[in-house]
Design an enzyme around this catalytic site. Structure first.
Site, PDB file in Angstrom:
ATOM      1  N   HIS A   1      -8.546   1.708  -0.545  1.00  0.00           N
ATOM      2  CA  HIS A   1      -8.958   1.703  -1.954  1.00  0.00           C
ATOM      3  C   HIS A   1      -8.943   0.294  -2.506  1.00  0.00           C
ATOM      4  CE1 HIS A   1      -4.656   2.570  -1.645  1.00  0.00           C
ATOM      5  NE2 HIS A   1      -4.483   1.885  -2.763  1.00  0.00           N
TER       6      HIS A   1
ATOM      7  N   GLN B   1       0.841  -1.205   0.000  1.00  0.00           N
ATOM      8  CA  GLN B   1       0.000   0.000   0.000  1.00  0.00           C
ATOM      9  C   GLN B   1       0.872   1.248   0.000  1.00  0.00           C
ATOM     10  OE1 GLN B   1      -2.609   0.324   3.411  1.00  0.00           O
ATOM     11  NE2 GLN B   1      -3.676   2.114   2.580  1.00  0.00           N
TER      12      GLN B   1
ATOM     13  N   HIS C   1      -8.612  -1.805  -5.940  1.00  0.00           N
ATOM     14  CA  HIS C   1      -8.211  -1.771  -7.347  1.00  0.00           C
ATOM     15  C   HIS C   1      -9.155  -2.686  -8.124  1.00  0.00           C
ATOM     16  CE1 HIS C   1      -3.986  -0.159  -6.704  1.00  0.00           C
ATOM     17  NE2 HIS C   1      -4.244  -0.615  -5.500  1.00  0.00           N
TER      18      HIS C   1
HETATM   19  P1  5GP Z   1      -1.626   1.183  -3.578  1.00  0.00           P
HETATM   20  O1  5GP Z   1      -0.202   0.917  -3.947  1.00  0.00           O
HETATM   21  O2  5GP Z   1      -1.697   2.111  -2.394  1.00  0.00           O
HETATM   22  O3  5GP Z   1      -2.443  -0.050  -3.408  1.00  0.00           O
HETATM   23  O4  5GP Z   1      -2.283   1.926  -4.805  1.00  0.00           O
HETATM   24  C1  5GP Z   1      -2.234   3.296  -5.001  1.00  0.00           C
HETATM   25  C2  5GP Z   1      -2.594   3.544  -6.440  1.00  0.00           C
HETATM   26  O5  5GP Z   1      -2.898   4.905  -6.581  1.00  0.00           O
HETATM   27  C3  5GP Z   1      -1.458   3.235  -7.427  1.00  0.00           C
HETATM   28  O6  5GP Z   1      -1.910   2.270  -8.370  1.00  0.00           O
HETATM   29  C4  5GP Z   1      -1.170   4.582  -8.061  1.00  0.00           C
HETATM   30  O7  5GP Z   1      -0.850   4.491  -9.434  1.00  0.00           O
HETATM   31  C5  5GP Z   1      -2.449   5.353  -7.820  1.00  0.00           C
HETATM   32  N1  5GP Z   1      -2.269   6.779  -7.700  1.00  0.00           N
HETATM   33  C6  5GP Z   1      -1.365   7.424  -6.914  1.00  0.00           C
HETATM   34  N2  5GP Z   1      -1.505   8.756  -7.025  1.00  0.00           N
HETATM   35  C7  5GP Z   1      -2.531   8.959  -7.885  1.00  0.00           C
HETATM   36  C8  5GP Z   1      -3.150  10.150  -8.390  1.00  0.00           C
HETATM   37  O8  5GP Z   1      -2.795  11.279  -8.066  1.00  0.00           O
HETATM   38  N3  5GP Z   1      -4.183   9.979  -9.258  1.00  0.00           N
HETATM   39  C9  5GP Z   1      -4.622   8.738  -9.636  1.00  0.00           C
HETATM   40  N4  5GP Z   1      -5.632   8.693 -10.495  1.00  0.00           N
HETATM   41  N5  5GP Z   1      -4.055   7.600  -9.174  1.00  0.00           N
HETATM   42  C10 5GP Z   1      -3.019   7.711  -8.308  1.00  0.00           C
END
Ligand code: 5GP
Length: 114
Positions: A100, A94, A102
């Site tokens: 969130h 994360q 996906h």
């Molecule tokens: P995690 O790694 O926390 O599970 O996923 C975070 C996701 O948020 C990543 O896939 C990354 O590409 C996406 N993300 C990060 N910053 C932004 C942003 O400013 N806008 C959008 N649309 N996605 C973002």
């Protein structure tokens, strides 16, 4: 881990995002760095930093997020299947401290994941 909550800025419309769906409980928008032809993030408006902080009070909200995922998958043409991922904390991969989901599709996914 996890410093700035960029997703709160997207909820507050302080930074732009390509919104796929929104209602009073949640928001869905296309990932800025997609890992599949379709890659949408579904987030609650309520601030929940990570999956491990969920409580019984979030039961209905979680159901709602999943049902929104089903609707979006249909709208986005993911009729042949999709993958839902929730990364939790550092070892779960994360990077943004706002719960969130996906929703990814448009290609085949492998198991086990990396
Ligand atoms: P995690 O790694 O926390 O599970 O996923 C975070 C996701 O948020 C990543 O896939 C990354 O590409 C996406 N993300 C990060 N910053 C932004 C942003 O400013 N806008 C959008 N649309 N996605 C973002």
């Amino acid at each position: 881990m996890l410093k700035d909550n960029i997703f709160q800025k997207i909820i507050d419309k302080e930074i732009p995002a390509k919104i796929a769906y929104e209602d009073d409980l949640c928001l869905a928008f296309h990932d800025i760095n997609p890992q599949a032809p379709v890659h949408v993030l579904i987030i609650p408006r309520k601030v929940i930093a990570t999956h491990a902080e969920l409580t019984d009070a979030d039961r209905d909200l979680l159901g709602h997020l999943h049902l929104v995922a089903v609707k979006l998958a249909k709208q986005l043409g993911l009729d042949d299947g999709y993958r839902i991922v929730v990364n939790c904390l550092d070892r779960g991969g994360q990077t943004v401290p706002h719960l969130h989901m996906h929703l990814m599709g448009g290609r085949a996914f492998h198991w086990p994941p990396g």
